[in-house]
Design a protein around this motif. Sequence first.
Motif, PDB file in Angstrom:
ATOM      1  N   THR A 134       9.412   2.193 -10.257  1.00  0.00           N
ATOM      2  CA  THR A 134       9.581   1.040  -9.367  1.00  0.00           C
ATOM      3  C   THR A 134       9.843   1.534  -7.953  1.00  0.00           C
ATOM      4  N   VAL A 135       9.197   0.897  -6.984  1.00  0.00           N
ATOM      5  CA  VAL A 135       9.440   1.219  -5.574  1.00  0.00           C
ATOM      6  C   VAL A 135      10.036  -0.010  -4.899  1.00  0.00           C
ATOM      7  N   LEU A 136      11.195   0.186  -4.262  1.00  0.00           N
ATOM      8  CA  LEU A 136      11.882  -0.895  -3.563  1.00  0.00           C
ATOM      9  C   LEU A 136      11.852  -0.637  -2.060  1.00  0.00           C
ATOM     10  N   ALA A 137      11.725  -1.704  -1.299  1.00  0.00           N
ATOM     11  CA  ALA A 137      11.864  -1.629   0.159  1.00  0.00           C
ATOM     12  C   ALA A 137      13.186  -2.277   0.543  1.00  0.00           C
ATOM     13  N   LYS A 138      13.935  -1.630   1.428  1.00  0.00           N
ATOM     14  CA  LYS A 138      15.176  -2.218   1.919  1.00  0.00           C
ATOM     15  C   LYS A 138      14.857  -3.499   2.681  1.00  0.00           C
ATOM     16  N   ARG A 193      29.359  -3.914  -1.135  1.00  0.00           N
ATOM     17  CA  ARG A 193      28.515  -2.891  -0.489  1.00  0.00           C
ATOM     18  C   ARG A 193      27.071  -2.931  -1.010  1.00  0.00           C
ATOM     19  N   LEU A 194      26.500  -4.112  -1.082  1.00  0.00           N
ATOM     20  CA  LEU A 194      25.143  -4.263  -1.606  1.00  0.00           C
ATOM     21  C   LEU A 194      24.173  -4.589  -0.477  1.00  0.00           C
ATOM     22  N   ARG A 195      22.906  -4.312  -0.727  1.00  0.00           N
ATOM     23  CA  ARG A 195      21.849  -4.738   0.190  1.00  0.00           C
ATOM     24  C   ARG A 195      20.764  -5.423  -0.627  1.00  0.00           C
ATOM     25  N   GLU A 196      19.926  -6.189   0.057  1.00  0.00           N
ATOM     26  CA  GLU A 196      18.794  -6.839  -0.599  1.00  0.00           C
ATOM     27  C   GLU A 196      17.599  -5.884  -0.599  1.00  0.00           C
ATOM     28  N   PHE A 197      16.791  -6.001  -1.661  1.00  0.00           N
ATOM     29  CA  PHE A 197      15.588  -5.181  -1.795  1.00  0.00           C
ATOM     30  C   PHE A 197      14.394  -6.066  -2.122  1.00  0.00           C
ATOM     31  N   GLU A 198      13.217  -5.540  -1.841  1.00  0.00           N
ATOM     32  CA  GLU A 198      11.972  -6.178  -2.248  1.00  0.00           C
ATOM     33  C   GLU A 198      11.176  -5.172  -3.071  1.00  0.00           C
ATOM     34  N   VAL A 199      10.708  -5.605  -4.238  1.00  0.00           N
ATOM     35  CA  VAL A 199       9.849  -4.739  -5.052  1.00  0.00           C
ATOM     36  C   VAL A 199       8.478  -4.678  -4.391  1.00  0.00           C
ATOM     37  N   ILE A 200       8.024  -3.469  -4.032  1.00  0.00           N
ATOM     38  CA  ILE A 200       6.723  -3.341  -3.372  1.00  0.00           C
ATOM     39  C   ILE A 200       5.700  -2.594  -4.237  1.00  0.00           C
ATOM     40  N   ALA A 201       6.138  -2.075  -5.382  1.00  0.00           N
ATOM     41  CA  ALA A 201       5.187  -1.427  -6.299  1.00  0.00           C
ATOM     42  C   ALA A 201       5.890  -1.134  -7.617  1.00  0.00           C
ATOM     43  N   GLY A 202       5.087  -0.994  -8.668  1.00  0.00           N
ATOM     44  CA  GLY A 202       5.633  -0.594  -9.956  1.00  0.00           C
ATOM     45  C   GLY A 202       6.026  -1.746 -10.847  1.00  0.00           C
ATOM     46  N   VAL A 251       0.847  -1.196   0.000  1.00  0.00           N
ATOM     47  CA  VAL A 251       0.000   0.000   0.000  1.00  0.00           C
ATOM     48  C   VAL A 251       0.879   1.242   0.000  1.00  0.00           C
ATOM     49  N   LEU A 252       1.936   1.198   0.801  1.00  0.00           N
ATOM     50  CA  LEU A 252       2.873   2.310   0.877  1.00  0.00           C
ATOM     51  C   LEU A 252       3.568   2.530  -0.467  1.00  0.00           C
ATOM     52  N   GLY A 253       3.961   1.444  -1.111  1.00  0.00           N
ATOM     53  CA  GLY A 253       4.612   1.543  -2.421  1.00  0.00           C
ATOM     54  C   GLY A 253       3.714   2.163  -3.465  1.00  0.00           C
ATOM     55  N   LYS A 254       2.448   1.765  -3.491  1.00  0.00           N
ATOM     56  CA  LYS A 254       1.500   2.348  -4.450  1.00  0.00           C
ATOM     57  C   LYS A 254       1.295   3.834  -4.179  1.00  0.00           C
TER      58      LYS A 254
END
Length: 355
Positions: free
Chosen positions: A135-139, A148-157, A121-124
Motif C-alpha cells: 500500500t502506498v499512502l500520500a500525506k 499525533r495523527l495525520r490524514e492519509f490518502e491511498v494512492i496505490a496498492g 502514477v507516483l504511487g504505482k
Amino acid sequence: MPNVESLRVQKNFGQEALLLARKLGFINRSLMVTTKEDYVIIPLSRRLSEDEIRILECKLKIINFSYEDFKPKSDTPKTLTEALRGNLPSSLFINLPKSLDVIGNVAILEVPQQLDQYKHVLGKAVLQINKKIETVLAKASSIGGERRLREFEVIAGTGKTETLHREYGCVYRLDPVKVYFSPRLSTEHCRVAHQVMEDEIVVDMFAGVGPFAVQIGRSCKNVTIYAIDLNPDAIKYLMNNISLNNVEGKVIPVLGDAREIGEKNLCGIADRVIMNLPGKALEFIDVACRILKPKGGIIHYYCFEDEPATLERAAEELQKIVISSGRKAERILCSRFVRPIAPHEWQIVLDVAII
C-alpha cells in the motif's frame, strides 16, 4: 534465451570469479549469471585477451569457456525516475520526492503540490520499484491532535494499512492511520534502549505502540517500563507488541493522560523518563521531574527547534522549567540532532541528568 560465450568456474571460486569479471569489465550485465552442477557460469560481454586469461588461470586455477543459454535480467526499474520515465513530464522530475517512509509493507510519501495530479502514477511507481510494498499512502495533512495523527490518502496498492514493522530485532504490529509511528526514529529507539541498566524503572510518557519500551524490554533481563499513551488504538497495538516480543511483565501498558497517570500513580518511582512528544514535551517537564526518584535520574527530552543555536536554546528552556519544578539539571549527558523536519528546523534530543 540468448546463447553467448561464457566463463565456467568451480563454485568454490564463483565469488572471486565474479569480482574479477566486474573488475576487468567482461561480464555481460544484461544477462543473469547461472549455476550448473558444481559450476558458476558467467556470461561474457567480449572475448578475453591472453593477459586476462592468464590472470584468471592464476587466480581461479581451472577455467573453461563454452557457449551457454542465459536468461535476460529483469528490466524492472530500480528508481522512481526509471519507473516514471514516459509517464511523467520531464520538467517535473526535479520535484520527485527525495525519500519515503516505509513501515512494514506500507510506504508513505509526501507528494509535492506540483505532482498532485500525478500522485496515483507516483504511487504505482513506488510499487514497481519495491515489491514488498502493498500500500502506498500520500500525506494529506500535518500531524495534529492529542493522538499525533495525520490524514492519509491511498494512492496505490491494496489499501490495507495495518502492517508488521521490524526494527533492531523487534517486531511491531501497527496501523499508521490509527497511531503515531516514525521509522526515522529507529536509531534513537535503539540508542536509548542500550543506555538502560538492569533493575531500572523507566516511564515512557508517550509510548505509542512501544518502540522505546519494547526495545528496552528486549535489551534488559530485569527492568520495568510503564508505557503510557492516551490513544486506545496505540495501547491495543502495544499490548499485542508486548506479546509478539516476549516482554510480558517488563512492559506495563497504561491507557491515559501522562500528566494524570504520572501525578496520581507514578510519583518518585523512576530512574529514567522518556519524553518523545516534541511539540509539547516542555509542558510535561514538571510531571517528569516528579516521576523521577528523589535522588534523581535521567530524562530523555525531545523537542523541535529552529536554527540557529538550537541545542543551546533547548537546554536553556529545559533548565528553567526543571528549576521551577524544584529540581536541577545537573548536566547534559548528550545533545544531538535527531532528524530534520523542515528547512532549518530539527527534532533534537537532550539526555539530562536531574537531581
